[in-house]
Design an enzyme around this catalytic site. Structure first.
Site, PDB file in Angstrom:
ATOM      1  N   GLY A   9      91.255  50.348  33.148  1.00  0.00           N
ATOM      2  CA  GLY A   9      90.074  51.160  32.838  1.00  0.00           C
ATOM      3  C   GLY A   9      90.117  51.487  31.356  1.00  0.00           C
ATOM      4  O   GLY A   9      90.929  52.300  30.914  1.00  0.00           O
ATOM      5  N   ALA A  10      89.268  50.790  30.592  1.00  0.00           N
ATOM      6  CA  ALA A  10      89.275  50.986  29.125  1.00  0.00           C
ATOM      7  C   ALA A  10      88.083  51.831  28.685  1.00  0.00           C
ATOM      8  O   ALA A  10      87.558  51.661  27.596  1.00  0.00           O
ATOM      9  CB  ALA A  10      89.265  49.625  28.427  1.00  0.00           C
ATOM     10  N   GLY A  11      87.653  52.723  29.579  1.00  0.00           N
ATOM     11  CA  GLY A  11      86.534  53.619  29.251  1.00  0.00           C
ATOM     12  C   GLY A  11      86.991  54.732  28.327  1.00  0.00           C
ATOM     13  O   GLY A  11      87.933  54.556  27.532  1.00  0.00           O
ATOM     14  N   ASP A  33      89.799  46.035  31.782  1.00  0.00           N
ATOM     15  CA  ASP A  33      88.553  46.596  32.310  1.00  0.00           C
ATOM     16  C   ASP A  33      87.725  45.457  32.896  1.00  0.00           C
ATOM     17  O   ASP A  33      87.908  44.290  32.525  1.00  0.00           O
ATOM     18  CB  ASP A  33      87.766  47.312  31.198  1.00  0.00           C
ATOM     19  CG  ASP A  33      86.787  48.352  31.746  1.00  0.00           C
ATOM     20  OD1 ASP A  33      87.081  49.556  31.618  1.00  0.00           O
ATOM     21  OD2 ASP A  33      85.743  47.956  32.312  1.00  0.00           O
ATOM     22  N   ARG A  82      82.773  61.879  36.637  1.00  0.00           N
ATOM     23  CA  ARG A  82      81.850  62.848  37.229  1.00  0.00           C
ATOM     24  C   ARG A  82      80.605  63.028  36.381  1.00  0.00           C
ATOM     25  O   ARG A  82      80.669  62.985  35.162  1.00  0.00           O
ATOM     26  CB  ARG A  82      82.548  64.212  37.307  1.00  0.00           C
ATOM     27  CG  ARG A  82      83.166  64.471  38.632  1.00  0.00           C
ATOM     28  CD  ARG A  82      83.313  65.951  38.909  1.00  0.00           C
ATOM     29  NE  ARG A  82      84.267  66.625  38.065  1.00  0.00           N
ATOM     30  CZ  ARG A  82      84.401  67.944  38.054  1.00  0.00           C
ATOM     31  NH1 ARG A  82      83.634  68.696  38.824  1.00  0.00           N
ATOM     32  NH2 ARG A  82      85.300  68.519  37.282  1.00  0.00           N
ATOM     33  N   ARG A  88      84.595  66.499  42.153  1.00  0.00           N
ATOM     34  CA  ARG A  88      85.549  65.389  42.044  1.00  0.00           C
ATOM     35  C   ARG A  88      85.583  64.605  43.350  1.00  0.00           C
ATOM     36  O   ARG A  88      85.777  63.399  43.376  1.00  0.00           O
ATOM     37  CB  ARG A  88      86.937  65.920  41.696  1.00  0.00           C
ATOM     38  CG  ARG A  88      87.043  66.490  40.293  1.00  0.00           C
ATOM     39  CD  ARG A  88      88.467  66.889  39.951  1.00  0.00           C
ATOM     40  NE  ARG A  88      88.576  67.457  38.618  1.00  0.00           N
ATOM     41  CZ  ARG A  88      88.456  68.754  38.337  1.00  0.00           C
ATOM     42  NH1 ARG A  88      88.236  69.621  39.297  1.00  0.00           N
ATOM     43  NH2 ARG A  88      88.580  69.186  37.100  1.00  0.00           N
ATOM     44  N   ASN A  95      85.644  55.367  44.060  1.00  0.00           N
ATOM     45  CA  ASN A  95      86.897  55.248  43.328  1.00  0.00           C
ATOM     46  C   ASN A  95      88.058  54.760  44.194  1.00  0.00           C
ATOM     47  O   ASN A  95      89.013  54.162  43.683  1.00  0.00           O
ATOM     48  CB  ASN A  95      87.229  56.569  42.633  1.00  0.00           C
ATOM     49  CG  ASN A  95      86.353  56.762  41.396  1.00  0.00           C
ATOM     50  OD1 ASN A  95      85.614  55.862  41.015  1.00  0.00           O
ATOM     51  ND2 ASN A  95      86.441  57.922  40.771  1.00  0.00           N
ATOM     52  N   ARG A 151      94.407  73.547  29.389  1.00  0.00           N
ATOM     53  CA  ARG A 151      93.130  74.277  29.289  1.00  0.00           C
ATOM     54  C   ARG A 151      93.399  75.773  29.284  1.00  0.00           C
ATOM     55  O   ARG A 151      92.864  76.517  28.458  1.00  0.00           O
ATOM     56  CB  ARG A 151      92.220  73.899  30.464  1.00  0.00           C
ATOM     57  CG  ARG A 151      91.603  72.534  30.257  1.00  0.00           C
ATOM     58  CD  ARG A 151      90.590  72.173  31.330  1.00  0.00           C
ATOM     59  NE  ARG A 151      89.948  70.916  30.956  1.00  0.00           N
ATOM     60  CZ  ARG A 151      89.631  69.940  31.793  1.00  0.00           C
ATOM     61  NH1 ARG A 151      89.901  70.062  33.089  1.00  0.00           N
ATOM     62  NH2 ARG A 151      89.054  68.848  31.353  1.00  0.00           N
ATOM     63  N   HIS A 175      94.064  69.275  42.001  1.00  0.00           N
ATOM     64  CA  HIS A 175      93.230  69.215  40.795  1.00  0.00           C
ATOM     65  C   HIS A 175      91.781  69.427  41.213  1.00  0.00           C
ATOM     66  O   HIS A 175      90.974  68.513  41.212  1.00  0.00           O
ATOM     67  CB  HIS A 175      93.433  67.856  40.129  1.00  0.00           C
ATOM     68  CG  HIS A 175      92.737  67.739  38.805  1.00  0.00           C
ATOM     69  ND1 HIS A 175      92.840  68.675  37.818  1.00  0.00           N
ATOM     70  CD2 HIS A 175      91.915  66.776  38.316  1.00  0.00           C
ATOM     71  CE1 HIS A 175      92.129  68.294  36.771  1.00  0.00           C
ATOM     72  NE2 HIS A 175      91.550  67.142  37.059  1.00  0.00           N
TER      73      HIS A 175
HETATM   74  N1  APR Z   1      88.887  47.473  37.227  1.00  0.00           N
HETATM   75  C1  APR Z   1      89.019  47.837  35.943  1.00  0.00           C
HETATM   76  N2  APR Z   1      88.197  48.730  35.354  1.00  0.00           N
HETATM   77  C2  APR Z   1      87.211  49.260  36.076  1.00  0.00           C
HETATM   78  C3  APR Z   1      87.002  48.924  37.429  1.00  0.00           C
HETATM   79  C4  APR Z   1      87.901  47.979  38.015  1.00  0.00           C
HETATM   80  N3  APR Z   1      87.789  47.617  39.289  1.00  0.00           N
HETATM   81  N4  APR Z   1      85.945  49.628  37.882  1.00  0.00           N
HETATM   82  C5  APR Z   1      85.499  50.385  36.863  1.00  0.00           C
HETATM   83  N5  APR Z   1      86.256  50.155  35.773  1.00  0.00           N
HETATM   84  C6  APR Z   1      86.136  50.737  34.431  1.00  0.00           C
HETATM   85  C7  APR Z   1      84.710  50.894  33.956  1.00  0.00           C
HETATM   86  O1  APR Z   1      84.159  49.651  33.511  1.00  0.00           O
HETATM   87  C8  APR Z   1      84.874  51.893  32.827  1.00  0.00           C
HETATM   88  O2  APR Z   1      85.031  51.263  31.560  1.00  0.00           O
HETATM   89  O3  APR Z   1      86.650  52.056  34.410  1.00  0.00           O
HETATM   90  C9  APR Z   1      86.162  52.637  33.189  1.00  0.00           C
HETATM   91  C10 APR Z   1      85.984  54.119  33.393  1.00  0.00           C
HETATM   92  O4  APR Z   1      85.676  54.651  32.157  1.00  0.00           O
HETATM   93  P1  APR Z   1      84.572  55.788  31.950  1.00  0.00           P
HETATM   94  O5  APR Z   1      83.355  55.434  32.727  1.00  0.00           O
HETATM   95  O6  APR Z   1      84.428  56.013  30.501  1.00  0.00           O
HETATM   96  O7  APR Z   1      85.236  57.058  32.688  1.00  0.00           O
HETATM   97  P2  APR Z   1      86.368  58.047  32.143  1.00  0.00           P
HETATM   98  O8  APR Z   1      85.717  59.222  31.507  1.00  0.00           O
HETATM   99  O9  APR Z   1      87.401  57.311  31.402  1.00  0.00           O
HETATM  100  O10 APR Z   1      86.964  58.575  33.537  1.00  0.00           O
HETATM  101  C11 APR Z   1      87.646  57.706  34.409  1.00  0.00           C
HETATM  102  O11 APR Z   1      89.139  59.460  35.072  1.00  0.00           O
HETATM  103  O12 APR Z   1      89.010  61.748  34.660  1.00  0.00           O
HETATM  104  C12 APR Z   1      88.813  60.747  35.590  1.00  0.00           C
HETATM  105  O13 APR Z   1      87.008  61.599  36.923  1.00  0.00           O
HETATM  106  C13 APR Z   1      87.353  60.657  35.951  1.00  0.00           C
HETATM  107  O14 APR Z   1      87.676  59.185  37.773  1.00  0.00           O
HETATM  108  C14 APR Z   1      87.248  59.247  36.437  1.00  0.00           C
HETATM  109  C15 APR Z   1      88.250  58.486  35.567  1.00  0.00           C
END
Ligand code: APR
Length: 312
Positions: A9-11, A33, A82, A88, A95, A151, A175
């Protein structure tokens, strides 16, 4: 570098975790990702920052788990974040699928890795990863307590003007909004928080801590917090890779600690090179025990809902 950390997950959270880790020069980093080009682009951008900050870290982005081969640590942040109005727990169904496949795919390439799970609902996602991956509890830890405690520490610092370094806060429990900020053991340079702040102010801080994630979600509108959660992951990674035996609040699998069984729950844990070394048990007073069991019941509910979705 000798150590390797892969972030699934590179978000927002995943990429910011990579940023904190690279700055600390702790390990080579892989970002994975499903979005095409995105992990590659972020990794290259970060790689190009390394000469500026003088760190010799290799950062690779990929859409394939193959790149994660032989990782020491796998961090799972993949999933949906979220949005305003969502709890959550609303994230559970979507998820669970994502975290389940991230765990099994990662294990194919790094069978001995230690897993840090961040995806929400956190305690339940860590439980899912442990069960699907058949992981011993030493090798799977959830990130939550460092964030929740941070926090609370930040709010106390804002109120008192004292350095964050002097402020020690402890948050137990799941959490979620039922988490248990401990005002009795929390302190400022050894002075109990209860002696430092009036009860009404303390209650305000406790409530703000419990709702800290929602406060950010409501401000951002398009996602959830990522700076503080990723800083918390970086602290866990550092404690593990440097074998620090550091005691920090994290979500761990309970084997009777605090009277809880077969679930993940937030408690102070000791982290070292093998992962979870031990869970510290506080002696709780009656009020804290009641709050803790309320929080545990909320986590159990979500974990039960998961068991209807996935067969272990
Ligand atoms: N494999 C790899 N990456 C994935 C997959 C998968 N099967 N499904 C989704 N993703 C990637 C998305 O493409 C996205 O880039 O996961 C990333 C999530 O990044 P964001 O949408 O920016 O979310 P973020 O704020 O990083 O939060 C991710 O952490 O804090 C928790 O509640 C939050 O569950 C959430 C998680």
């Amino acid at each position: 570098m000798s150590a390797k950390v892969s972030i699934i997950g590179a978000g927002m959270t995943g990429a910011t975790t990579a940023h904190w880790l690279a700055e600390r020069e702790l390990a080579d980093i892989v970002l994975v990702d499903i979005a095409e080009g995105m992990p590659q682009g972020k990794a290259l951008d970060l790689q190009e920052a390394m000469p500026v900050i003088g760190k010799d870290v290799e950062i690779i982005g990929s859409n394939s788990f193959e790149a994660t081969q032989n990782s020491d640590i796998i961090v799972i942040t993949a999933g949906l974040p979220r949005k305003p109005g969502m709890s959550r727990d609303d994230l559970l169904t979507a998820n669970a699928k994502i975290v389940g496949s991230a765990t099994t795919e990662s294990l194919k390439y790094s069978p001995d890795a230690i897993f840090i799970v961040l995806t929400n609902p956190l305690d339940t996602m860590a439980y899912l990863a442990m069960k699907l991956g058949h992981l011993p509890r030493e090798r799977i830890i959830g990130q939550a307590g460092i964030l929740d405690s941070a926090r609370m520490r930040a709010f106390v610092a804002m109120e008192t003007g004292v350095s964050v370094e002097n402020i020690n806060c402890y948050v137990l429990g799941g959490h979620g909004d039922e988490m248990v900020p401990l005002t009795r053991t929390s302190n400022i340079a050894g002075v109990p928080l209860r002696d430092y702040l009036p009860p009404a102010k303390l209650e305000e801080i406790v409530n703000r801590t419990r709702k800290g994630g929602g406060e950010i979600v409501n401000l951002l509108k398009t996602g959830s917090a990522f700076y503080a959660p990723s800083a918390a992951i970086a602290q866990m990674v550092e404690a593990i890779l440097k074998d620090k035996h550091l005691i920090v609040p994290c979500a761990a699998f309970m084997n009777g600690e605090y009277g809880l069984h077969d679930m993940f729950f937030g408690a102070p844990v000791q982290l070292g090179r093998k992962g979870l070394e031990r869970i510290i048990e506080y002696k709780l007073d009656e009020e804290e025990t009641v709050a803790l069991h309320k929080s545990a019941a909320a986590v159990k509910d979500t974990t039960k809902a998961l068991e209807h979705l996935v067969k272990f």
